[in-house]
Each structure stands twice: as C-alpha cells, then as structure tokens.
Design an enzyme around this catalytic site. Structure first.
Site, PDB file in Angstrom:
ATOM      1  N   LEU A 172       0.847  -1.179   0.000  1.00 58.68           N
ATOM      2  CA  LEU A 172       0.000   0.000   0.000  1.00 58.68           C
ATOM      3  C   LEU A 172       0.889   1.237   0.000  1.00 58.68           C
ATOM      4  O   LEU A 172       1.989   1.217   0.565  1.00 58.68           O
ATOM      5  CB  LEU A 172      -0.921   0.021   1.231  1.00 58.68           C
ATOM      6  N   ASP A 173       0.390   2.321  -0.584  1.00 56.40           N
ATOM      7  CA  ASP A 173       1.137   3.564  -0.629  1.00 56.40           C
ATOM      8  C   ASP A 173       1.278   4.170   0.768  1.00 56.40           C
ATOM      9  O   ASP A 173       0.525   3.836   1.694  1.00 56.40           O
ATOM     10  CB  ASP A 173       0.446   4.579  -1.542  1.00 56.40           C
ATOM     11  N   LEU A 174       2.194   5.109   0.886  1.00 54.39           N
ATOM     12  CA  LEU A 174       2.454   5.792   2.149  1.00 54.39           C
ATOM     13  C   LEU A 174       1.191   6.391   2.752  1.00 54.39           C
ATOM     14  O   LEU A 174       0.966   6.306   3.971  1.00 54.39           O
ATOM     15  CB  LEU A 174       3.497   6.898   1.907  1.00 54.39           C
TER      16      LEU A 174
END
Length: 231
Positions: free
Chosen positions: A101-103
C-alpha cells in the site's frame, strides 16, 4: 528441509548459531545424535534440540491494519516502516508483504513467509479481488461504474485496466474492487476520468476482511479459514 534451516525456523536462532550448537551434540534425529547440518528432515522425523522436542516449523500468516504515513518496506531513511512493527516476531526478515500500500493509504496488509500463498493472492491470473474504500475531491459520476467495468486507459499504459467493480456510496465516496495491482492504480483510474482520490483505505483481499478490532499498526495471525485460498 536441511536440519540447520529446520532448527533455525523453529527456534529463531541463526543458522550459524545452530551449526555451532550441533557440534556440541545438542541435537538428535529419531534418537540418533547428529552434527550434520545438511541432514534432510521430513515432517515424520522426531527432532530433539537442547533436550526439547522441536515441532516442524510452519508458515506464518498475519493481517495488519496499516497506519497512515508508514511505508511498505523493511528499511526507509525517511519514513517509519510497516515491517518495523513486527520486531517482536522471530525472524522478521523472513516475512514479506503480499501486496503493498502507498504511504498515504491505510488498511489491510497481509504478511507471510509463504511465497506460494502470497503469489496466489497477488498474481492477476488468480483474479483475487482487492477492495478499497475511497473518497474523491469531486463528485463521482454514475457513468464511472460502466467505465470501470469496461476498463480504463491509464496514462502511459498500452492496455486498458481489467474490469473493476465500482459501487458508489455517496457523492464522493465509493468502493472499488480490483483484480490486478498496477502502480498507484486506484488513483490513476480516477485521474483518467478527471477526478482525484484524496483518501484511500483497503478493507478486503480475496475473502479476507480487515479485522475491525485492529487499531492502526496492530496485527494478528490469520485463522485457518482465512489462510485457505480457493483455487
């Protein structure tokens, strides 16, 4: 599996330490003391190490509620990492993420040391759905449901996205289920129709739903039912 690897996975000791202890005659297989680190061990073998019966090491499966601002990596010079939340687990370096998952994205992460299992979850050919709850900057048009079902042309991509299921929950809220995982795909799909995702949370992968009792940063082992993946 080699004896040194078997004991390392079962005890959390390094293979170097295992080999050192083997030379002190602290291990036996089926009642016979051995110093052979390369000895092949099967599930039927009786392994004793340091006077304790050693159960066969088993794969590990966890779900985590990923917090905002954490990077899906084992090492990052700037941001806190989700793998850093697993420091109390033995052999954390053996674990990997089954889908990142992205930041700035929160929600369900699956973590394991079983490579075949994670491949079944993440490979597009197995068509395991990943569901996201999202919020957009602008209203979501009803036409987006059909557009996403037909496939969207992403910037700098040759092929349309695979059919995706969009369920509009409100003016600027929706659930989106994908069966592939292109780079920043959810954000890029909405960008392709002239909108912007401002909040993104994954709550489901295949049949595995994020446990609502897990606070951000918390994790737990998967149940047997959750581990099972239909072929």
């Amino acid at each position: 599996m080699r004896l040194d690897k078997y004991l390392s996975q079962a005890t959390g000791l390094s293979r170097k330490d295992i080999k050192r202890l083997l030379h002190k005659d602290l291990a036996s297989v089926n009642g016979v003391v051995t110093r052979d680190a390369s000895l092949k061990i099967s599930d039927d073998d009786n392994v004793v190490f340091q006077d304790s019966d050693i159960a066969a090491p088993r794969p590990r499966y966890f779900m985590m509620n990923k917090p905002y601002g954490y990077v899906c990596s084992s090492d990052d010079p700037t941001n806190a990492t989700v793998m850093g939340l697993l420091i109390d687990e033995p052999r954390p370096n053996d674990l990997h993420l089954a889908g990142r998952l992205d930041l700035d994205t929160t929600g369900l992460l699956l973590i394991t040391d079983d490579g075949q299992w994670s491949h079944k979850l993440t490979s597009p050919k197995h068509k395991q759905g990943k569901r996201y709850l999202l919020e957009t900057a602008d209203p979501i048009p009803e036409s987006a449901v059909e557009q996403f079902a037909q496939g969207v042309q992403l910037l700098n991509e040759k092929h349309l996205t695979k059919p995706a299921e969009l369920e509009i929950l409100g003016v600027d809220e929706a659930l989106l289920t994908l069966t592939e995982g292109r780079y920043h795909q959810v954000k890029r799909m909405f960008a392709a129709i002239g909108n912007k995702v401002i909040k993104l949370h994954r709550d489901r992968i295949s049949h595995i739903v994020l446990d609502e009792s897990l606070a951000p940063g918390e994790y737990r082992e998967l149940t047997e039912e959750e581990i099972h993946i239909s072929k």
